[in-house]
Design a protein around this motif. Structure first.
Motif, PDB file in Angstrom:
ATOM      1  N   ILE A  90       3.375  46.346  47.203  1.00  0.00           N
ATOM      2  CA  ILE A  90       4.093  45.283  46.626  1.00  0.00           C
ATOM      3  C   ILE A  90       4.109  43.712  47.029  1.00  0.00           C
ATOM      4  N   SER A  91       4.255  43.602  48.112  1.00  0.00           N
ATOM      5  CA  SER A  91       4.208  42.197  48.732  1.00  0.00           C
ATOM      6  C   SER A  91       2.694  41.499  48.258  1.00  0.00           C
ATOM      7  N   PHE A  92       1.611  42.100  48.671  1.00  0.00           N
ATOM      8  CA  PHE A  92       0.409  41.499  48.173  1.00  0.00           C
ATOM      9  C   PHE A  92       0.337  41.159  46.730  1.00  0.00           C
ATOM     10  N   HIS A  93       0.703  42.493  45.987  1.00  0.00           N
ATOM     11  CA  HIS A  93       0.622  42.160  44.390  1.00  0.00           C
ATOM     12  C   HIS A  93       1.626  41.098  43.840  1.00  0.00           C
ATOM     13  N   THR A  94       2.657  40.924  44.445  1.00  0.00           N
ATOM     14  CA  THR A  94       3.672  40.065  44.148  1.00  0.00           C
ATOM     15  C   THR A  94       3.056  38.419  44.438  1.00  0.00           C
ATOM     16  N   GLU A  95       2.476  38.451  45.606  1.00  0.00           N
ATOM     17  CA  GLU A  95       1.889  37.057  45.944  1.00  0.00           C
ATOM     18  C   GLU A  95       0.695  36.623  45.070  1.00  0.00           C
ATOM     19  N   THR A 135      14.787  59.902  48.989  1.00  0.00           N
ATOM     20  CA  THR A 135      14.968  58.486  48.251  1.00  0.00           C
ATOM     21  C   THR A 135      13.867  57.787  47.837  1.00  0.00           C
ATOM     22  N   TYR A 136      12.771  58.283  48.117  1.00  0.00           N
ATOM     23  CA  TYR A 136      11.621  57.672  47.750  1.00  0.00           C
ATOM     24  C   TYR A 136      11.324  56.664  46.418  1.00  0.00           C
ATOM     25  N   VAL A 137      11.587  57.136  45.084  1.00  0.00           N
ATOM     26  CA  VAL A 137      11.864  56.351  43.956  1.00  0.00           C
ATOM     27  C   VAL A 137      12.729  55.305  43.997  1.00  0.00           C
ATOM     28  N   GLN A 138      14.002  55.744  44.540  1.00  0.00           N
ATOM     29  CA  GLN A 138      14.850  54.460  44.494  1.00  0.00           C
ATOM     30  C   GLN A 138      14.322  53.585  45.284  1.00  0.00           C
ATOM     31  N   ASP A 139      14.031  53.975  46.653  1.00  0.00           N
ATOM     32  CA  ASP A 139      13.665  52.950  47.668  1.00  0.00           C
ATOM     33  C   ASP A 139      12.443  52.079  47.077  1.00  0.00           C
ATOM     34  N   ILE A 140      11.693  52.567  46.424  1.00  0.00           N
ATOM     35  CA  ILE A 140      10.355  51.751  45.778  1.00  0.00           C
ATOM     36  C   ILE A 140      11.134  50.813  44.623  1.00  0.00           C
ATOM     37  N   LYS A 141      11.922  51.386  44.055  1.00  0.00           N
ATOM     38  CA  LYS A 141      12.366  50.563  42.692  1.00  0.00           C
ATOM     39  C   LYS A 141      13.315  49.462  43.213  1.00  0.00           C
ATOM     40  N   ASN A 142      13.950  49.730  44.550  1.00  0.00           N
ATOM     41  CA  ASN A 142      14.552  48.426  45.395  1.00  0.00           C
ATOM     42  C   ASN A 142      13.865  47.553  45.561  1.00  0.00           C
ATOM     43  N   GLN A 143      12.476  47.819  45.893  1.00  0.00           N
ATOM     44  CA  GLN A 143      11.593  46.753  46.493  1.00  0.00           C
ATOM     45  C   GLN A 143      11.067  45.762  45.400  1.00  0.00           C
ATOM     46  N   ILE A 144      10.887  46.502  44.098  1.00  0.00           N
ATOM     47  CA  ILE A 144       9.927  45.889  43.245  1.00  0.00           C
ATOM     48  C   ILE A 144      10.527  44.593  42.502  1.00  0.00           C
ATOM     49  N   THR A 145       9.645  43.720  42.656  1.00  0.00           N
ATOM     50  CA  THR A 145      10.098  42.269  42.733  1.00  0.00           C
ATOM     51  C   THR A 145      10.160  41.873  41.183  1.00  0.00           C
ATOM     52  N   PRO A 146      10.721  40.719  40.859  1.00  0.00           N
ATOM     53  CA  PRO A 146      11.032  40.172  39.536  1.00  0.00           C
ATOM     54  C   PRO A 146       9.267  40.080  38.755  1.00  0.00           C
ATOM     55  N   THR A 166       3.835  56.069  26.375  1.00  0.00           N
ATOM     56  CA  THR A 166       4.967  56.954  26.361  1.00  0.00           C
ATOM     57  C   THR A 166       6.095  57.008  27.372  1.00  0.00           C
ATOM     58  N   SER A 167       7.023  56.932  27.096  1.00  0.00           N
ATOM     59  CA  SER A 167       8.255  56.619  27.781  1.00  0.00           C
ATOM     60  C   SER A 167       8.849  57.835  28.372  1.00  0.00           C
ATOM     61  N   ASN A 168       8.084  58.743  28.996  1.00  0.00           N
ATOM     62  CA  ASN A 168       8.809  59.766  29.852  1.00  0.00           C
ATOM     63  C   ASN A 168       9.037  59.479  31.025  1.00  0.00           C
ATOM     64  N   VAL A 169       8.754  58.423  31.418  1.00  0.00           N
ATOM     65  CA  VAL A 169       9.403  57.977  32.820  1.00  0.00           C
ATOM     66  C   VAL A 169       9.894  56.724  32.725  1.00  0.00           C
ATOM     67  N   GLU A 170      10.993  56.431  32.929  1.00  0.00           N
ATOM     68  CA  GLU A 170      11.951  55.465  32.435  1.00  0.00           C
ATOM     69  C   GLU A 170      12.102  54.396  33.690  1.00  0.00           C
ATOM     70  N   PHE A 171      11.514  53.157  33.701  1.00  0.00           N
ATOM     71  CA  PHE A 171      11.500  52.166  34.569  1.00  0.00           C
ATOM     72  C   PHE A 171      12.930  51.244  34.441  1.00  0.00           C
ATOM     73  N   TYR A 172      13.330  51.195  33.268  1.00  0.00           N
ATOM     74  CA  TYR A 172      14.659  50.394  33.052  1.00  0.00           C
ATOM     75  C   TYR A 172      15.774  51.318  32.446  1.00  0.00           C
ATOM     76  N   PRO A 173      17.027  51.067  33.128  1.00  0.00           N
ATOM     77  CA  PRO A 173      17.576  49.697  33.529  1.00  0.00           C
ATOM     78  C   PRO A 173      17.373  49.788  35.197  1.00  0.00           C
ATOM     79  N   LEU A 174      16.499  50.780  35.758  1.00  0.00           N
ATOM     80  CA  LEU A 174      16.814  50.914  37.209  1.00  0.00           C
ATOM     81  C   LEU A 174      15.995  49.659  37.852  1.00  0.00           C
ATOM     82  N   LEU A 175      14.924  48.925  37.222  1.00  0.00           N
ATOM     83  CA  LEU A 175      14.305  47.806  37.676  1.00  0.00           C
ATOM     84  C   LEU A 175      15.015  46.653  37.617  1.00  0.00           C
ATOM     85  N   LYS A 176      15.966  46.552  36.615  1.00  0.00           N
ATOM     86  CA  LYS A 176      16.725  45.228  36.048  1.00  0.00           C
ATOM     87  C   LYS A 176      17.713  44.969  37.205  1.00  0.00           C
TER      88      LYS A 176
END
Length: 176
Positions: A90-95, A135-146, A166-176
């Motif tokens: 996440i850090s490297f991709h964000t950079e 807590t894996y998924v939520q931990d990752i979602k908490n780290q995702i940068t804007p 397909t939207s079988n895995v919901e990113f939002y609103p968890l990323l917002k």
């Protein structure tokens, strides 16, 4: 059949000539991805940018492999390493995204191979989390940068992809 394929591997890309006979055959998932990305203009012509895209994709693949190992019970050390590596990813991709001016794309202002692969990476990670880390998924979602959230949004809303995602895995609103 898998064992009838070159090297006994799947997937296999087979392109056919005008008369319908096999003209070109390719195996190995990421090799096929890169070939298609180059063929359809999703890989930059600049050698350094193309190499950076391949590096970013390889990092995603390495973390994905470790995630599968953890899901199969690789143990506590592998779990710790996975959490660490996802943070590094996440850090490297964000950079790299910041270096491109926060456009929501890794290179320039148009969709590229690594934009789509990052989207697929998180879609897969969220769809198949290791159950040994509750807590894996939520931990990752908490780290995702804007910056990464913007890439995900750009891929999901891209006119060429919108009908295929397909939207079988919901990113939002968890990323917002």
């Amino acid at each position: 059949e898998k064992y009838d394929q070159p090297f006994g591997r799947m997937p296999v890309l087979i392109e056919k000539s005008a008369n319908g006979s096999p003209d070109f055959m390719l195996t190995e998932s990421r090799t096929i991805e890169r070939y298609i990305a180059r063929k359809y203009g999703f890989m930059p012509s600049n050698l350094k940018d193309a190499a950076r895209q391949e590096q970013l994709r390889d990092v995603q693949a390495d973390v994905g492999i470790l995630s599968n190992e953890v899901r199969l019970g690789a143990g506590d050390e592998a779990e710790k390493r996975l959490i660490y590596l996802i943070g590094q990813l996440i850090s490297f991709h964000t950079e790299v995204l910041q270096e491109n001016g926060n456009t929501g794309y890794f290179f320039g202002d148009k969709l590229s191979y690594v934009d789509m692969s990052l989207y697929g990476f998180f879609k897969l990670i969220f769809a198949h989390p290791p159950t040994c880390i509750p807590t894996y998924v939520q931990d990752i979602k908490n780290q995702i940068t804007p910056e990464i959230a913007k890439v995900i949004d750009n891929v999901e809303s891209h006119p060429l992809l919108r009908g295929h995602i397909t939207s079988n895995v919901e990113f939002y609103p968890l990323l917002k």
